[in-house]
Design a protein around this motif. Structure first.
Motif, mmCIF file in Angstrom:
data_model
loop_
_atom_site.group_PDB
_atom_site.id
_atom_site.type_symbol
_atom_site.label_atom_id
_atom_site.label_comp_id
_atom_site.label_asym_id
_atom_site.label_seq_id
_atom_site.Cartn_x
_atom_site.Cartn_y
_atom_site.Cartn_z
ATOM 1 N N GLN A 1 6.033 -0.154 5.379
ATOM 2 C CA GLN A 1 5.371 0.482 6.526
ATOM 3 C C GLN A 1 3.897 0.105 6.586
ATOM 4 O OE1 GLN A 1 6.677 4.577 6.093
ATOM 5 N NE2 GLN A 1 8.015 4.346 7.865
ATOM 6 N N ASN A 2 3.269 0.054 5.429
ATOM 7 C CA ASN A 2 1.854 -0.326 5.427
ATOM 8 C C ASN A 2 1.653 -1.790 5.786
ATOM 9 O OD1 ASN A 2 -0.021 1.944 4.735
ATOM 10 N ND2 ASN A 2 1.558 2.235 3.176
ATOM 11 N N ASN B 1 1.013 1.049 -6.526
ATOM 12 C CA ASN B 1 0.267 1.992 -5.685
ATOM 13 C C ASN B 1 -1.120 1.461 -5.326
ATOM 14 O OD1 ASN B 1 2.412 3.727 -5.603
ATOM 15 N ND2 ASN B 1 1.716 4.915 -7.384
ATOM 16 N N VAL C 1 -0.568 -1.045 -2.583
ATOM 17 C CA VAL C 1 -0.319 -0.444 -1.265
ATOM 18 C C VAL C 1 -1.637 0.073 -0.675
ATOM 19 C CG1 VAL C 1 0.860 1.450 -0.057
ATOM 20 C CG2 VAL C 1 2.105 0.101 -1.745
ATOM 21 N N ASP D 1 7.087 2.717 1.691
ATOM 22 C CA ASP D 1 5.629 2.805 1.770
ATOM 23 C C ASP D 1 5.018 1.402 1.903
ATOM 24 O OD1 ASP D 1 3.416 4.399 1.848
ATOM 25 O OD2 ASP D 1 3.059 4.319 -0.317
ATOM 26 N N LYS E 1 -3.385 -0.772 2.927
ATOM 27 C CA LYS E 1 -3.847 0.252 3.889
ATOM 28 C C LYS E 1 -5.270 -0.068 4.346
ATOM 29 C CE LYS E 1 -1.293 4.311 2.479
ATOM 30 N NZ LYS E 1 -1.227 5.388 1.537
#
Ligand SMILES: [Zn+2]
Length: 407
Positions: free
Chosen positions: A310-311, A208, A211, A307, A215
């Motif tokens: 896509q990022n 996390n 990610v 996730d 972002k």
């Protein structure tokens, strides 16, 4: 002549003596690639073909490496993988390498003769030596892993996590040194060396956080006023690409994704069987009576892989295709799950109205029945769970239990 020499001679014959040899491996440039059905020799040759593209680059001309040297390195590297593992074996490493190769081609980074790569694109930060480092990291990222998934109870018996984490890197760098290829990567102070080590050392359990970093990177690239530290951005791009490649099974065409999912579950439940035999607690994902293939894939895609992809696609738009395929795969898994639930309802109605004796085991995944027809029906419903062999730890051919990160 040793076995290895004979193996090597055969490979050379295959490459040099057959004018059509390269035609055997057309699919390294295809997203529909899979290593299934390829012999070890085919796998080694596929790796050679990928590296050959990069080592021809003018930017890397100053390093001379012969085809024989490259082959010898790949053969040695293949031999340190534990091919008894259902999942974490040399075929997985080749799959990750091919995925990376394909994505780099889509990004316009490979071949480097591509004149259409705009300097404004994030991927223009990737230089030939970074690409070489990335490919080396991809093929070596699970090298010699003997262990157990560190998040599992068995691991705590004898694993020192820091030792395990550096094992892949140590093994890889030893082989690079042995074959004189470390000159391409440089000494421990070189950028390429740092790229390879940082990729190999990245802890996927911090998914996390990772990610979130991607972002933030997308925001920096989209905001023209942002200050960019090229080396930091480059390192993050390299890590993003290899992490995507490592879990790319779920973004491959569904027929290959299913096969990988089954192999992964097979490896996990083999570990669970061993943990049970040792009287250790077993995580649901490793427990053959609890794991549900469809759920494991749906949850992994929904909460981990999509996730990430896509990022990363927000930074590197050209890999959006992989996120799209993953969404299609998610729908396929969800519809398979619905069909199974529907079949289960039908099954319950039939069985309740018959004299069949059934045993529900905890979550109801496994059943036994005195009815051959119903047993058959059950096997059809859960083929990928029922067919897993129960592991025998006394068996010399038993799987080597492999540490894995997310998958
Ligand atoms: Zn891996």
């Amino acid at each position: 002549m040793t076995n290895k020499d004979i193996h090597f001679s055969k490979l050379l014959m295959d490459v040099y003596a057959s004018p059509t040899a390269t035609l055997k491996y057309p699919n390294i440039s295809n997203w529909d690639f899979s290593p299934f059905g390829l012999t070890e020799q085919d796998l080694i040759h596929s790796v050679y073909l990928v590296f050959d593209q990069v080592l021809k680059l003018p930017e890397l001309y100053h390093i001379s490496i012969t085809q024989a040297q490259l082959y010898d390195f790949i053969i040695d590297l293949a031999s340190v993988y534990h091919n008894q593992n259902p999942y974490h074996n040399f075929a997985h490493a080749v799959d990750v390498l091919q995925c990376l190769f394909y994505m780099l081609c889509e990004l316009g980074v490979l071949p480097f003769t591509n004149k259409f790569l705009q300097k404004s694109k994030p991927q223009s930060l990737l230089r030939p030596k970074d690409v070489f480092a990335l490919l080396i990291a991809a093929i070596g990222h699970d090298a010699a892993h003997p262990g157990i998934n560190s998040s599992n109870p068995l691991a705590t018996l004898y694993n020192d996590k820091s030792v395990l984490e550096s094992l892949h890197a140590m093994t890889l760098f030893q082989l690079l040194n042995k074959h004189g290829i470390d000159r391409l990567v440089g000494d421990s102070k070189s950028e390429a060396y740092k790229v390879v080590s940082s990729i190999l050392a990245t802890d996927m359990s911090l998914h996390n956080d990772y990610v979130s970093k991607i972002k933030e990177q997308a925001n920096r690239f989209n905001n023209t006023n942002s200050h960019l530290d090229e080396q930091d951005e480059r390192n993050l791009l390299c890590s993003a690409l290899i992490k995507c490649a490592d879990i790319s099974n779920v973004a491959r065409p569904f027929h290959w994704g299913t096969k990988w999912a089954e192999l992964l579950v097979q490896e996990f439940i083999s570990q669970g069987d061993l943990e049970k035999q040792m009287g250790l607690p077993v995580l649901p994902m490793n427990d053959r009576t609890k794991v549900v293939l469809e759920d494991s894939q749906i949850n992994f895609i929904k909460f981990v892989a999509l996730d990430l992809f896509q990022n990363v696609a927000n930074v590197l738009n050209e890999i959006e295709f992989a996120a799209d395929q993953m969404k299609k795969n998610l729908r396929r898994w969800e519809s398979r799950k619905k069909n199974i639930e529907y079949e289960q309802e039908e099954f319950d109605i039939v069985s309740n109205s018959s004299t069949t004796h059934m045993i529900m085991v905890e979550t109801g995944i496994k059943r036994s029945s005195s009815s051959l027809d119903l047993q058959h029906h059950d096997v059809k419903r859960r083929p990928s769970i029922e067919k897993y062999p129960v592991n025998n730890t006394d068996d010399r051919d038993a799987p080597v239990y492999c540490q894995c990160s997310i998958q």
